[in-house]
Design a protein around this motif. Sequence first.
Motif, short mmCIF file in Angstrom:
data_model
loop_
_atom_site.label_atom_id
_atom_site.label_comp_id
_atom_site.label_asym_id
_atom_site.label_seq_id
_atom_site.Cartn_x
_atom_site.Cartn_y
_atom_site.Cartn_z
N THR A 133 38.27 76.36 38.72
CA THR A 133 39.45 76.91 39.36
C THR A 133 40.50 75.82 39.42
OG1 THR A 133 38.60 76.36 41.55
CG2 THR A 133 38.12 78.56 40.71
N GLY A 134 41.75 76.23 39.53
CA GLY A 134 42.84 75.26 39.55
C GLY A 134 43.67 75.33 40.81
N TRP A 186 35.03 83.01 44.43
CA TRP A 186 35.70 84.04 45.22
C TRP A 186 35.20 84.01 46.66
CZ3 TRP A 186 33.33 88.87 46.83
CH2 TRP A 186 34.20 89.67 47.56
N LYS A 187 33.90 83.92 46.85
CA LYS A 187 33.33 83.89 48.21
C LYS A 187 33.78 82.65 48.97
CE LYS A 187 29.41 86.72 47.00
NZ LYS A 187 28.00 86.76 46.62
N ALA A 188 34.01 81.54 48.27
CA ALA A 188 34.48 80.31 48.91
C ALA A 188 35.99 80.35 49.18
CB ALA A 188 34.14 79.10 48.04
N GLY A 189 36.65 81.40 48.74
CA GLY A 189 38.09 81.53 48.98
C GLY A 189 38.96 80.73 48.03
N GLU A 190 38.38 80.26 46.93
CA GLU A 190 39.16 79.45 45.98
C GLU A 190 40.13 80.29 45.15
OE1 GLU A 190 36.59 76.95 43.61
OE2 GLU A 190 35.25 76.65 45.32
N VAL A 191 39.75 81.53 44.86
CA VAL A 191 40.57 82.42 44.05
C VAL A 191 40.40 83.85 44.54
CG1 VAL A 191 40.57 81.01 41.94
CG2 VAL A 191 38.74 82.61 42.34
N GLU A 192 41.32 84.70 44.13
CA GLU A 192 41.25 86.11 44.50
C GLU A 192 40.27 86.85 43.59
OE1 GLU A 192 45.13 87.94 44.82
OE2 GLU A 192 45.99 85.98 45.31
N GLU A 193 39.68 87.89 44.13
CA GLU A 193 38.71 88.67 43.35
C GLU A 193 39.34 89.22 42.07
OE1 GLU A 193 35.55 92.36 43.72
OE2 GLU A 193 37.12 92.17 45.23
N ALA A 230 39.22 87.38 34.52
CA ALA A 230 38.57 86.32 33.73
C ALA A 230 37.22 86.79 33.20
CB ALA A 230 38.42 85.06 34.57
N PHE A 231 36.44 87.44 34.06
CA PHE A 231 35.12 87.87 33.63
C PHE A 231 35.22 89.00 32.59
CE2 PHE A 231 30.84 89.68 33.96
CZ PHE A 231 30.11 88.52 33.77
N GLN A 232 36.16 89.90 32.76
CA GLN A 232 36.33 90.97 31.77
C GLN A 232 36.76 90.42 30.41
OE1 GLN A 232 35.55 94.27 32.01
NE2 GLN A 232 34.62 93.68 33.95
N ILE A 233 37.60 89.38 30.42
CA ILE A 233 37.97 88.73 29.15
C ILE A 233 36.73 88.11 28.51
CG2 ILE A 233 39.24 86.79 28.13
CD1 ILE A 233 41.51 87.46 30.16
N TRP A 234 35.92 87.43 29.33
CA TRP A 234 34.68 86.83 28.80
C TRP A 234 33.77 87.90 28.21
CZ3 TRP A 234 31.83 83.72 26.42
CH2 TRP A 234 30.43 83.76 26.48
N LEU A 235 33.62 89.02 28.89
CA LEU A 235 32.77 90.10 28.36
C LEU A 235 33.29 90.59 27.02
CD1 LEU A 235 31.89 92.26 31.50
CD2 LEU A 235 30.41 90.68 30.25
N ASN A 259 27.76 84.17 38.37
CA ASN A 259 27.42 83.58 39.67
C ASN A 259 28.44 82.53 40.09
OD1 ASN A 259 25.15 85.19 39.87
ND2 ASN A 259 23.78 83.63 39.05
N TYR A 260 28.85 81.71 39.15
CA TYR A 260 29.84 80.68 39.47
C TYR A 260 31.15 81.32 39.94
CZ TYR A 260 33.34 77.07 39.05
OH TYR A 260 34.39 76.22 39.32
#
Length: 121
Positions: free
Chosen positions: A42-43, A9-16, A22-27, A3-4
């Motif tokens: 995000t940075g 991504w929806k806020a435009g902070e980073v690209e999808e 990142a999420f695939q690495i976490w999985l 969710n975070y």
Amino acid sequence: LRNYLSGCWKAGEVEEKTIRIAFQIWLKVAQRLRVPVPDASTGPRRQVMLTWDNGRDHLEIEVFPDGVVEYFYYDRENKKTWEAEEPISMVDIEGESGDLARPTTSPYVPEELFTYLRRFV
């Protein structure tokens, strides 16, 4: 975490695609070890950072928009560090859309990362 990252991504902070990597690495990490969910942020270079910290040990995974993933570990007691950098093929990520947890071609994760992640179990 999902969710975070989706909110970033929806806020435009980073690209999808950056969030997807990142999420695939976490999985991949979560499937192998029972580590706590990392702190995420995000940075300024539009990267996603996943961080674990337990006082003595500090580990970061940074995913950049160009597909480069940087891994960093620091042992505050012994002053030991480990770093690795891996380019992720954007061909494996482009065109994937929708649920972040949907299986895609998994990014490569250095085996040594799991050695350091065990300190957070």
